[in-house]
Structures are given as structure tokens and as C-alpha cells.
Design a protein around this motif. Structure first.
Motif, PDB file in Angstrom:
ATOM      1  N   SER A 162       0.845  -1.185   0.000  1.00 41.05           N
ATOM      2  CA  SER A 162       0.000   0.000   0.000  1.00 41.05           C
ATOM      3  C   SER A 162       0.881   1.235   0.000  1.00 41.05           C
ATOM      4  O   SER A 162       1.972   1.240   0.560  1.00 41.05           O
ATOM      5  CB  SER A 162      -0.934   0.013   1.214  1.00 41.05           C
ATOM      6  OG  SER A 162      -0.203   0.127   2.397  1.00 41.05           O
ATOM      7  N   GLY A 163       0.384   2.275  -0.651  1.00 36.79           N
ATOM      8  CA  GLY A 163       1.103   3.544  -0.698  1.00 36.79           C
ATOM      9  C   GLY A 163       2.362   3.473  -1.538  1.00 36.79           C
ATOM     10  O   GLY A 163       2.410   2.796  -2.549  1.00 36.79           O
ATOM     11  N   ALA A 164       3.393   4.189  -1.079  1.00 36.66           N
ATOM     12  CA  ALA A 164       4.641   4.324  -1.833  1.00 36.66           C
ATOM     13  C   ALA A 164       5.693   3.305  -1.400  1.00 36.66           C
ATOM     14  O   ALA A 164       6.883   3.575  -1.462  1.00 36.66           O
ATOM     15  CB  ALA A 164       5.190   5.734  -1.673  1.00 36.66           C
ATOM     16  N   CYS A 165       5.279   2.141  -0.954  1.00 36.09           N
ATOM     17  CA  CYS A 165       6.211   1.111  -0.511  1.00 36.09           C
ATOM     18  C   CYS A 165       6.940   0.488  -1.700  1.00 36.09           C
ATOM     19  O   CYS A 165       6.340   0.246  -2.738  1.00 36.09           O
ATOM     20  CB  CYS A 165       5.448   0.035   0.256  1.00 36.09           C
ATOM     21  SG  CYS A 165       6.526  -1.158   1.048  1.00 36.09           S
ATOM     22  N   LYS A 166       8.237   0.242  -1.521  1.00 37.57           N
ATOM     23  CA  LYS A 166       9.060  -0.412  -2.547  1.00 37.57           C
ATOM     24  C   LYS A 166       9.604  -1.709  -1.965  1.00 37.57           C
ATOM     25  O   LYS A 166      10.244  -1.702  -0.923  1.00 37.57           O
ATOM     26  CB  LYS A 166      10.239   0.474  -2.945  1.00 37.57           C
ATOM     27  CG  LYS A 166       9.837   1.796  -3.552  1.00 37.57           C
ATOM     28  CD  LYS A 166      11.062   2.654  -3.805  1.00 37.57           C
ATOM     29  CE  LYS A 166      10.677   4.002  -4.366  1.00 37.57           C
ATOM     30  NZ  LYS A 166      11.860   4.863  -4.547  1.00 37.57           N
ATOM     31  N   VAL A 167       9.343  -2.821  -2.644  1.00 31.94           N
ATOM     32  CA  VAL A 167       9.873  -4.113  -2.210  1.00 31.94           C
ATOM     33  C   VAL A 167      10.963  -4.522  -3.193  1.00 31.94           C
ATOM     34  O   VAL A 167      10.707  -4.669  -4.395  1.00 31.94           O
ATOM     35  CB  VAL A 167       8.775  -5.192  -2.142  1.00 31.94           C
ATOM     36  CG1 VAL A 167       9.380  -6.551  -1.815  1.00 31.94           C
ATOM     37  CG2 VAL A 167       7.721  -4.811  -1.111  1.00 31.94           C
ATOM     38  N   TYR A 168      12.174  -4.695  -2.687  1.00 27.58           N
ATOM     39  CA  TYR A 168      13.322  -5.043  -3.515  1.00 27.58           C
ATOM     40  C   TYR A 168      13.516  -6.551  -3.627  1.00 27.58           C
ATOM     41  O   TYR A 168      13.885  -7.046  -4.679  1.00 27.58           O
ATOM     42  CB  TYR A 168      14.588  -4.390  -2.958  1.00 27.58           C
ATOM     43  CG  TYR A 168      14.563  -2.887  -3.050  1.00 27.58           C
ATOM     44  CD1 TYR A 168      14.998  -2.244  -4.194  1.00 27.58           C
ATOM     45  CD2 TYR A 168      14.080  -2.112  -2.002  1.00 27.58           C
ATOM     46  CE1 TYR A 168      14.963  -0.865  -4.293  1.00 27.58           C
ATOM     47  CE2 TYR A 168      14.042  -0.737  -2.089  1.00 27.58           C
ATOM     48  CZ  TYR A 168      14.487  -0.117  -3.236  1.00 27.58           C
ATOM     49  OH  TYR A 168      14.447   1.243  -3.337  1.00 27.58           O
ATOM     50  N   SER A 169      13.311  -7.286  -2.536  1.00 28.26           N
ATOM     51  CA  SER A 169      13.490  -8.739  -2.601  1.00 28.26           C
ATOM     52  C   SER A 169      12.897  -9.418  -1.380  1.00 28.26           C
ATOM     53  O   SER A 169      12.669  -8.795  -0.347  1.00 28.26           O
ATOM     54  CB  SER A 169      14.982  -9.097  -2.703  1.00 28.26           C
ATOM     55  OG  SER A 169      15.652  -8.766  -1.501  1.00 28.26           O
ATOM     56  N   CYS A 170      12.646 -10.713  -1.551  1.00 28.64           N
ATOM     57  CA  CYS A 170      12.304 -11.616  -0.446  1.00 28.64           C
ATOM     58  C   CYS A 170      13.416 -12.647  -0.433  1.00 28.64           C
ATOM     59  O   CYS A 170      13.722 -13.233  -1.464  1.00 28.64           O
ATOM     60  CB  CYS A 170      10.977 -12.319  -0.698  1.00 28.64           C
ATOM     61  SG  CYS A 170       9.562 -11.239  -0.747  1.00 28.64           S
ATOM     62  N   ARG A 171      14.012 -12.870   0.728  1.00 29.21           N
ATOM     63  CA  ARG A 171      15.130 -13.816   0.810  1.00 29.21           C
ATOM     64  C   ARG A 171      14.868 -14.865   1.871  1.00 29.21           C
ATOM     65  O   ARG A 171      14.233 -14.601   2.884  1.00 29.21           O
ATOM     66  CB  ARG A 171      16.427 -13.062   1.137  1.00 29.21           C
ATOM     67  CG  ARG A 171      16.938 -12.211   0.004  1.00 29.21           C
ATOM     68  CD  ARG A 171      18.351 -11.720   0.245  1.00 29.21           C
ATOM     69  NE  ARG A 171      18.508 -10.960   1.479  1.00 29.21           N
ATOM     70  CZ  ARG A 171      18.283  -9.669   1.597  1.00 29.21           C
ATOM     71  NH1 ARG A 171      17.855  -8.980   0.576  1.00 29.21           N
ATOM     72  NH2 ARG A 171      18.474  -9.062   2.742  1.00 29.21           N
ATOM     73  N   GLY A 172      15.389 -16.043   1.603  1.00 24.60           N
ATOM     74  CA  GLY A 172      15.278 -17.126   2.559  1.00 24.60           C
ATOM     75  C   GLY A 172      15.953 -18.368   1.998  1.00 24.60           C
ATOM     76  O   GLY A 172      16.497 -18.360   0.898  1.00 24.60           O
TER      77      GLY A 172
END
Length: 178
Positions: A162-172
Motif C-alpha cells: 500500500s502507498g509508496a512502498c518499494k519491495v526489492y526482494s524476499c530472501r530465505g
């Protein structure tokens, strides 16, 4: 390779003319990379005696996995994205995201099975909202569930932005996509 957003060529700015990167410093504990460079306000490093023309030393910062990101198309809107199914091996899920801009910006992560059905305790309603800026945020759920208990299972992740969120990666620790 042209990187116009990283090294913009705006006439009269700190880095308008020429940028000479000289040092690359990896900072894995902080999840970032620093690039030291020299720059000038005129092309090819030419500096004249005219006001506003000079050279400078600059530091550019890149976050880990920070070359591309996922965000909603319109600031203030909401969006959902799902990953491919993977086989979760062990440990917890880490999120590299920047949701710290002013406003109601956040991301939650739900876990689904290979058919897209939310796993009990890992659903959207149980997901703890993240609204900060981190290169290794530990994803959590209100139920107290952790990814370690899903070792060996086939799962996918649903990111709710939501909004101006930036997701660069999910790691595991996983294998896939399956």
C-alpha cells in the motif's frame, strides 16, 4: 550499461558532466554498497573560472538487491503480487523493503500453498504490517507462526503493498521455483 537514475546527467548539478567511480565498498552487515566517485559540473571534467563550475567528491549508495523494486502503479493505491511456488528449506523469511516515506505505506506477506490457499496462521489478516526501511526485515505473523515450521513444504508468498512502498526482494533458504 547506462544507469540514468543512479547517475543522472542534469546540467549544472553536482554530477552533470562526468562521473568517475573509483571505489566500490561492500557493506554486507548493513545491506548496502557504497560507490565513491569524483565528478564535475561540466563535461569531461573541465572546470572553468565561471561561477558555479567546480569538481566534487561524491558517495552513491545502493541497497542490497536495490537495482529494481516492486511498487504499486499509483502512489496511495494498493496492490498485490504473488511469487512462484518454492520449497521452503529452513529459517525465516527476510524482506528488503522501503516503506518509510511519509503517508500510509506498508507491506504485509501472507503464505499460501501451491493452490493459492492461505496457510492457517500465515494469512493476510495475521500478517504483521511493515512500514519501515530495512534490507533484512524478518517477516512475522500475529499468530507467532514462523517459516521454520514450514520446512520441506511447497509454498508461495503474497505481497500486499500500500502507498509508496518499494519491495526489492524476499530472501530465505528455499529451492525453486517449482
Amino acid at each position: 550499461i547506462a544507469l540514468p537514475e543512479l547517475f543522472p546527467n542534469l546540467n549544472g548539478s553536482l554530477y552533470a558532466g562526468q562521473i568517475y567511480p573509483s571505489t566500490l565498498i561492500g557493506m554486507p552487515d548493513e545491506g548496502r554498497v557504497l560507490i565513491h566517485a569524483s565528478a564535475s559540473t561540466h563535461q569531461h571534467g573541465l572546470v572553468s573560472t565561471a561561477p558555479g563550475t567546480w569538481s566534487s567528491l561524491l558517495t552513491f549508495e545502493l541497497r542490497r538487491d536495490g537495482f529494481t523494486y516492486l511498487s504499486v502503479a499509483k502512489v496511495g493505491a494498493a496492490g498485490t503480487a504473488a511469487t512462484w511456488a518454492v520449497r521452503w528449506l529452513s529459517g525465516e523469511l527476510a524482506l528488503n523493503a522501503d516503506c518509510a516515506m511519509p503517508g500510509n505505506n506498508s507491506v504485509t506477506v501472507s503464505v499460501v500453498d501451491s493452490r493459492g490457499i492461505e496457510l492457517p496462521g500465515y494469512g493476510r489478516s495475521e500478517a504483521v504490517r511493515f512500514a519501515g526501511n530495512s534490507t533484512a526485515h524478518a517477516v512475522t505473523w500475529q499468530s507467532g507462526a514462523g517459516m521454520a515450521s514450514l520446512s520441506g513444504r511447497e509454498v508461495a508468498f503474497v505481497l500486499n503493498l500500500s502507498g509508496a512502498c518499494k519491495v526489492y526482494s524476499c530472501r530465505g533458504n528455499f529451492t525453486g521455483p517449482l
